[in-house]
Design a protein around this motif. Structure first.
Motif: not given
Length: 268
Positions: A185-191, A199-202, A205-209
């Motif tokens: 759930q961490l990428p969704r919380l960025l805002p 973690n890099t796999n997530y 998936e969230a299109k972060l490099v």
């Protein structure tokens, strides 16, 4: 009797063909492996044709969390899984009373763990009282704190302990507020947070490099290599050993370099 001979011959030939087909079918062994979508499932799909030639029909089942793959392996719904590192598996077995084990010599890659933000461009700009989201499992939560400590953001009592927690924070000069969250759930919380340790796999998936977007990132010598895991009863099976060999080839190294461009690095 003579008239029946061609019929009997045809029947014998048909039986022989069927037997040969059955033998061919039996020669193929199905190996069911659970994996995170990126990069684990992608790596497994890459080696699937090579395994087919070795008599292994690789069945990849995708999981989007870090709990179900080990439980499914324990319950024999999976032959093996591919998504985790040693500290995570150690903590999982202890907490869940499971018996999943590392497949010997099966390290494939390291996914350098990173810190991300949509609000700041430099870790030095992290404000006092900032909200920092970290994974809520013991292994990755500790990993997040160790990365922050290495960058000098906090100081820890046990800097060499994989499983440090907030209770091990000796100094927190910016009075950071830590929010443990399920890793997926961490990428969704960025805002909504000032900083998130992902973690890099997530992240992928969230299109972060990671090599471009992470404010902090682990070095390539990270001890958190990802490997294959299985049960004690099948950890050394011929099919799993063939999978290990297929993942440890120059072709896989090239695939990792070309596709992930430093976001993950080989560990073999």
């Amino acid at each position: 009797m003579i008239q029946r001979f061609p019929t009997l011959l045809r029947a014998a030939l048909a039986a022989s063909i069927l037997a040969a087909s059955a033998a061919g079918a039996l020669a193929q062994t199905t190996l069911t492996v659970g994996a995170s979508p990126v990069p684990h499932a992608e790596l497994l799909e890459f080696v699937k044709p090579a395994l087919k030639k070795e008599g292994i029909d690789l069945n990849v089942k995708i999981f989007t969390d870090y709990v179900q793959p080990n439980l499914a392996t324990e319950d024999k719904q999976l032959d093996a899984n591919f998504f985790q590192n040693r500290p995570y598996l150690t903590a999982f077995n202890k907490e869940r009373k499971t018996h999943v084990v590392e497949v010997p010599n099966s390290n494939v890659h390291v996914e350098p763990f990173g810190a991300y933000s949509l609000k700041i461009k430099d870790i030095k700009d992290l404000r006092n009282g900032a909200t920092v989201a970290i994974p809520n499992d013991a292994s990755n939560g500790g990993r997040a704190l160790l990365l922050l400590a290495k960058a000098g953001v906090i100081k820890l009592k046990g800097a060499n302990n994989w499983f440090v927690t907030e209770r091990d924070i000796a100094e927190n000069p910016k009075k950071l507020k830590f929010t443990p969250v399920e890793a997926a759930q961490l990428p969704r919380l960025l805002p909504d947070v000032d900083l998130a340790l992902i973690n890099t796999n997530y992240a992928l998936e969230a299109k972060l490099v990671p090599t471009r977007d992470a404010l902090l990132i682990e070095s390539a010598d990270s001890p958190y290599a990802n490997f294959l895991a299985a049960r004690p009863d099948n950890v050394n099976s011929p099919a799993i050993q063939k999978l290990v060999a297929a993942l440890h080839t120059p072709e896989v190294k090239k695939f990792i370099a070309d596709k992930y461009k430093g976001a993950i690095v080989p560990a073999f």
